[in-house]
Design an enzyme around this catalytic site. Structure first.
Site, PDB file in Angstrom:
ATOM      1  N   HIS A  95      10.380 104.565  33.575  1.00 23.48           N
ATOM      2  CA  HIS A  95       9.284 103.729  32.582  1.00 23.48           C
ATOM      3  C   HIS A  95       8.816 104.736  31.950  1.00 23.48           C
ATOM      4  O   HIS A  95       8.334 105.922  32.203  1.00 23.48           O
ATOM      5  CB  HIS A  95       8.758 103.042  33.810  1.00 23.48           C
ATOM      6  CG  HIS A  95       8.059 102.129  32.862  1.00 23.48           C
ATOM      7  ND1 HIS A  95       6.584 102.568  32.614  1.00 23.48           N
ATOM      8  CD2 HIS A  95       7.762 100.632  32.898  1.00 23.48           C
ATOM      9  CE1 HIS A  95       6.301 101.335  31.865  1.00 23.48           C
ATOM     10  NE2 HIS A  95       6.594 100.830  32.082  1.00 23.48           N
ATOM     11  N   GLU A 165      12.246  99.268  25.816  1.00 21.32           N
ATOM     12  CA  GLU A 165      11.186  99.169  26.160  1.00 21.32           C
ATOM     13  C   GLU A 165      10.037  99.986  24.724  1.00 21.32           C
ATOM     14  O   GLU A 165      10.211 102.102  25.073  1.00 21.32           O
ATOM     15  CB  GLU A 165      10.073  99.298  27.837  1.00 21.32           C
ATOM     16  CG  GLU A 165      10.314  98.212  28.453  1.00 21.32           C
ATOM     17  CD  GLU A 165       9.502  98.160  29.548  1.00 21.32           C
ATOM     18  OE1 GLU A 165       8.815  97.138  29.520  1.00 21.32           O
ATOM     19  OE2 GLU A 165       8.959  98.660  30.030  1.00 21.32           O
TER      20      GLU A 165
HETATM   21  P1  13P Z   1       3.096  94.967  29.002  1.00 19.46           P
HETATM   22  O1  13P Z   1       4.370  93.805  29.916  1.00 19.46           O
HETATM   23  O2  13P Z   1       2.030  95.161  29.896  1.00 19.46           O
HETATM   24  O3  13P Z   1       3.332  95.157  27.792  1.00 19.46           O
HETATM   25  O4  13P Z   1       4.354  95.899  29.546  1.00 19.46           O
HETATM   26  C1  13P Z   1       5.374  96.137  29.365  1.00 19.46           C
HETATM   27  C2  13P Z   1       6.080  97.081  30.405  1.00 19.46           C
HETATM   28  O5  13P Z   1       5.783  98.407  30.325  1.00 19.46           O
HETATM   29  C3  13P Z   1       6.936  97.209  31.566  1.00 19.46           C
HETATM   30  O6  13P Z   1       8.232  97.453  31.887  1.00 19.46           O
END
Ligand code: 13P
Length: 256
Positions: A95, A165
């Site tokens: 992450h 992401e």
């Molecule tokens: P948000 O949905 O709060 O933007 O976070 C995304 C995230 O980092 C999920 O792993």
């Protein structure tokens, strides 16, 4: 059509066991009516209780991170074997919030290997910190994938999940999330790099999730960009909004 995969990354939003269990209960109750798989990734110390009480056909439990170092003399580390023993079947690896604190490509690859060795599914996170017109973000994604992916057996490839992401879109609101057209292009690109790495047939079957300010308001539009589901942060802590995201994703998904 495959069921959408909705992963709830609770991060550290919930810091009380009772609150975590109540949220998991509400999610488990609601998911029955939606044709979706929801993976709840609570802080590790709640995995056991949530997995015991609520894992079912529609709900699985995952961990947010895994130790990438081998050996017993590792103070404070949680190994893949421990997470599997608690009842996790998925583990988020790499992450961006952990990369920002120093988790590098080598550690992420070791994490992916450790998770696969325990027959769990790694949810490998990739994503650029910024975008500009030069398209350098594509190079970032290529090297993150190359660094993190070990040689995969066909059985391992079937367990792999990728979560795209973009870091600039995390923790904001639906209005600031990525737009669906840019997402669609990026997903095609990621699948191409995956195909070079694990072969075309295997790459086509890997679920690619999107994460970054997914909320009930933008879920239907984003799922139309060819993703298999979402990795949801802030909106996943509120069961109603997580279920609304799951519902909006269902039926709108065009991933085969
Ligand atoms: P948000 O949905 O709060 O933007 O976070 C995304 C995230 O980092 C999920 O792993």
């Amino acid at each position: 059509m495959k069921k959408p995969l909705i992963v709830a990354n609770w991060k550290r939003y919930i810091e009380e066991r009772d609150v975590a269990l109540a949220a998991a209960k509400a999610i488990a109750r609601g998911v029955g009516k939606i044709n979706t798989t929801i993976v709840i990734c609570p802080p590790a110390l709640y995995i056991d209780a949530i997995a015991k009480a609520f894992s079912s056909k529609g709900v699985a439990v995952g961990a947010q991170a895994v130790s990438s170092v081998a050996g017993a003399m590792q103070t404070g580390e949680l190994s893949a074997a421990m997470l599997a023993d608690l009842g996790a079947s998925y583990v988020i690896v790499g992450h961006s919030e952990r990369r920002a604190r120093g988790e590098d490509g080598e550690a992420i690859r070791a994490g992916v290997e450790a998770v696969l060795a325990e027959k769990m599914s790694p949810i490998l996170c990739i994503g650029e910190t910024a975008r500009d017109a030069s398209g350098e973000h594509y190079d970032v994604l290529t090297s993150q994938l190359r660094e993190a992916l070990p040689k995969l057996s066909p059985a391992d490839a079937k367990r792999l999940v990728i979560a795209y992401e973009p870091v600039w879109a995390i923790g904001k609101s639906a209005a600031e999330a990525m737009d669906a057209r840019a997402l669609e292009e990026t997903v095609i690109y990621i699948r191409k790099v995956l195909a070079e790495r694990i072969g075309r047939t295997a790459a086509l079957a890997v679920p690619i999730l999107y994460g970054g300010s997914v909320e009930p308001d933008n879920a239907a539009q984003l799922i139309g960009a060819g993703v298999s589901g979402f990795l949801v942060g802030h909106a996943s802590v509120e069961p109603k909004s997580l279920l609304a995201i799951a519902k909006a994703s269902n039926g709108a998904s065009k991933h085969h």
